[in-house]
Design an enzyme around this catalytic site. Structure first.
Site, PDB file in Angstrom:
ATOM      1  N   SER A 192       0.802  -1.220   0.000  1.00  9.64           N
ATOM      2  CA  SER A 192       0.000   0.000   0.000  1.00  9.64           C
ATOM      3  C   SER A 192       0.835   1.270   0.000  1.00  9.64           C
ATOM      4  O   SER A 192       0.395   2.311  -0.497  1.00  9.64           O
ATOM      5  CB  SER A 192      -0.943   0.013   1.209  1.00  9.64           C
TER       6      SER A 192
ATOM      7  N   GLY B  59      -1.942  -4.274   1.105  1.00  9.44           N
ATOM      8  CA  GLY B  59      -2.064  -5.465   1.928  1.00  9.44           C
ATOM      9  C   GLY B  59      -1.145  -6.603   1.536  1.00  9.44           C
ATOM     10  O   GLY B  59      -1.140  -7.649   2.197  1.00  9.44           O
TER      11      GLY B  59
ATOM     12  N   ASN C 114       4.034  -5.405   5.573  1.00  7.12           N
ATOM     13  CA  ASN C 114       2.876  -6.125   6.116  1.00  7.12           C
ATOM     14  C   ASN C 114       3.279  -7.392   6.859  1.00  7.12           C
ATOM     15  O   ASN C 114       2.596  -7.813   7.796  1.00  7.12           O
ATOM     16  CB  ASN C 114       1.883  -6.450   4.993  1.00  7.12           C
TER      17      ASN C 114
ATOM     18  N   ASP D 292      -4.535   6.913   9.810  1.00  4.76           N
ATOM     19  CA  ASP D 292      -4.097   5.617  10.331  1.00  4.76           C
ATOM     20  C   ASP D 292      -2.674   5.645  10.878  1.00  4.76           C
ATOM     21  O   ASP D 292      -2.218   4.696  11.518  1.00  4.76           O
ATOM     22  CB  ASP D 292      -4.226   4.526   9.269  1.00  4.76           C
TER      23      ASP D 292
ATOM     24  N   HIS E 194       0.208   5.572   6.518  1.00  7.34           N
ATOM     25  CA  HIS E 194       0.329   5.926   5.104  1.00  7.34           C
ATOM     26  C   HIS E 194       0.507   7.432   4.932  1.00  7.34           C
ATOM     27  O   HIS E 194      -0.253   8.217   5.504  1.00  7.34           O
ATOM     28  CB  HIS E 194      -0.911   5.458   4.327  1.00  7.34           C
TER      29      HIS E 194
END
Length: 209
Positions: free
Chosen positions: A30, A68, A97, A178, A181
């Protein structure tokens, strides 16, 4: 078709092939897919703009990143991507991830190592991109995670960018809600980080081509 027309067409085809843009394949998660951003705001698109400004039609950036994605998923997808795009350079930006999910680092290293080997086998150069985990994952795990990328780069003799987010990691205002990012305003710094590590590979690939 006359012989003259045939020869002209052949020359045109050869010329077009000789000047075909070389592909830079961005293969990440991502952070490279541009999560939460418009397509033109993500760093791979900004990289294309920079390349076009310096050497128009010389390089084509293909962004095959998926939000992801883990190293295991990337290992499964990579052979088809290499066959489809035949890149000269692969920016391999996976592993975040794996770390965020607390997956075994030995598995991540094995997957990334296999991908680097596959890239080499296909005649492309690799820029391995690491990242840093948030401190709440514990010092021992985060340090081992970071060193995994260093060890891989040494083992496989590939270029390394230790962290995609150098220069913005401690600036919370440059991240989305979040906290993971970057916002659009931070993507210019990300592409600066990539550019510094990528430039030697661009030069080497140009000489080969």
């Amino acid at each position: 078709m006359s012989l003259r027309k045939f020869l002209l067409l052949l020359c045109f085809m050869i010329s077009g092939t000789a000047h075909a843009a070389q592909v830079i394949l961005v293969f990440g998660d991502s952070l490279s897919a541009g999560y939460g951003l418009a397509a033109h705001q993500a760093w791979p698109d900004l990289l294309q703009q920079r390349l076009d400004a310096r050497q128009p039609k010389k390089w084509q950036v293909i962004n095959a990143s998926i939000s992801g994605e883990t190293s295991a998923g990337g290992l499964t997808r990579l052979p088809a991507a290499l066959a489809q795009y035949e890149p000269a350079i692969v920016i391999l930006a996976l592993g975040a991830n794996d770390g965020l999910r607390g997956l075994p680092l030995t598995s991540m290293q094995s997957n990334l190592g296999a991908m680097i080997a596959d890239i080499k086998k296909n005649g492309a150069r690799t820029l391995l991109v690491g990242t840093r985990l948030p401190p709440n994952y514990g010092i021992a795990y985060t340090e081992k995670f970071q060193q995994s990328f260093v060890a891989l780069a040494h083992q496989h003799h590939v270029a390394l960018l230790p962290s995609l987010l150098t220069g913005i990691e401690t600036r919370s205002e440059l991240f989305q809600a979040d906290g993971l990012h970057p916002i659009a305003a931070a993507e210019n710094q990300v592409v600066e980080n990539i550019w510094g590590a990528l430039l030697p590979l661009l030069t080497a690939a140009s000489r080969k081509h």
